[in-house]
Design a protein around this motif. Sequence first.
Motif, PDB file in Angstrom:
ATOM      1  N   MET A  67      27.127 -16.466  -4.938  1.00 24.65           N
ATOM      2  CA  MET A  67      26.179 -16.330  -5.671  1.00 24.65           C
ATOM      3  C   MET A  67      24.864 -16.212  -4.739  1.00 24.65           C
ATOM      4  O   MET A  67      24.702 -16.752  -3.747  1.00 24.65           O
ATOM      5  N   THR A  68      23.796 -15.722  -5.358  1.00 19.26           N
ATOM      6  CA  THR A  68      22.524 -15.731  -4.681  1.00 19.26           C
ATOM      7  C   THR A  68      21.378 -16.360  -5.407  1.00 19.26           C
ATOM      8  O   THR A  68      21.540 -16.223  -6.748  1.00 19.26           O
ATOM      9  N   VAL A  69      20.510 -16.922  -4.976  1.00 12.20           N
ATOM     10  CA  VAL A  69      19.484 -17.710  -5.485  1.00 12.20           C
ATOM     11  C   VAL A  69      18.272 -17.413  -4.720  1.00 12.20           C
ATOM     12  O   VAL A  69      18.291 -17.630  -3.280  1.00 12.20           O
ATOM     13  N   ILE A  70      16.828 -17.506  -5.394  1.00 11.46           N
ATOM     14  CA  ILE A  70      15.757 -17.196  -4.542  1.00 11.46           C
ATOM     15  C   ILE A  70      15.383 -18.227  -3.786  1.00 11.46           C
ATOM     16  O   ILE A  70      15.794 -19.556  -4.252  1.00 11.46           O
ATOM     17  N   THR A  71      15.451 -18.232  -2.389  1.00 10.34           N
ATOM     18  CA  THR A  71      15.378 -19.420  -1.481  1.00 10.34           C
ATOM     19  C   THR A  71      14.400 -20.504  -1.924  1.00 10.34           C
ATOM     20  O   THR A  71      14.506 -21.644  -1.609  1.00 10.34           O
ATOM     21  N   ILE A  72      13.380 -20.368  -2.561  1.00 10.42           N
ATOM     22  CA  ILE A  72      12.229 -20.990  -2.765  1.00 10.42           C
ATOM     23  C   ILE A  72      12.534 -21.770  -4.098  1.00 10.42           C
ATOM     24  O   ILE A  72      11.701 -22.820  -4.388  1.00 10.42           O
ATOM     25  N   ARG A  73      13.661 -21.600  -4.768  1.00 13.82           N
ATOM     26  CA  ARG A  73      13.955 -22.377  -5.912  1.00 13.82           C
ATOM     27  C   ARG A  73      15.046 -23.450  -5.440  1.00 13.82           C
ATOM     28  O   ARG A  73      15.879 -23.684  -5.971  1.00 13.82           O
ATOM     29  N   LYS A  74      14.166 -24.510  -5.000  1.00 16.64           N
ATOM     30  CA  LYS A  74      14.828 -25.752  -4.033  1.00 16.64           C
ATOM     31  C   LYS A  74      15.701 -26.467  -5.273  1.00 16.64           C
ATOM     32  O   LYS A  74      16.756 -26.912  -5.078  1.00 16.64           O
TER      33      LYS A  74
END
Length: 168
Positions: free
Chosen positions: A118-125
């Motif tokens: 999956m991919t997640v926006i990096t700043i969504r810690k």
Amino acid sequence: MITIATLEDASALEKLINSAYRGETSKKGWATEANLLEGKRITLDELEETIQNKNNTILKYTENNQIIGSVLLTNKGDKLYLGMFAISPELQNKGIGKKLLQEAEVNALSLGLSKIVMTVITIRKELIEWYKRHGYVDTGVREPFLLNDYDTIITDQHLEFIVLEKIL
């Protein structure tokens, strides 16, 4: 109950997905992108196209004849891609997401696939940590965040995707 979504579910799914990701409604949940992006997450036409693609399966979580959770699963041949994961903002933190993740794993194994990515926006810690608690690991790969025609970035922070994976 978790079942496979059909074209008849497209309108309800479009409302759910957009309410979980964007706008004021999404702020009732912890998984919102409303502080990063404005605009729709997906259009009805895109969703109908997604449902009709034979490589895709959308699982829906239904309670009282209402779709309150969903996840897109795409067969990539050697792995299952998990995306567009949405839980009704008012019902987040009730275990629905965990059940959908478990069903995604069942789906992957039934297709003979032993890896989910999956991919997640990096700043969504906080979201990344949630996935890590469920067995996903950072692959070290980053991908660019590409805007669609109806997205507007409303943050000064750089947006890119982290690629997470889980070996089953």
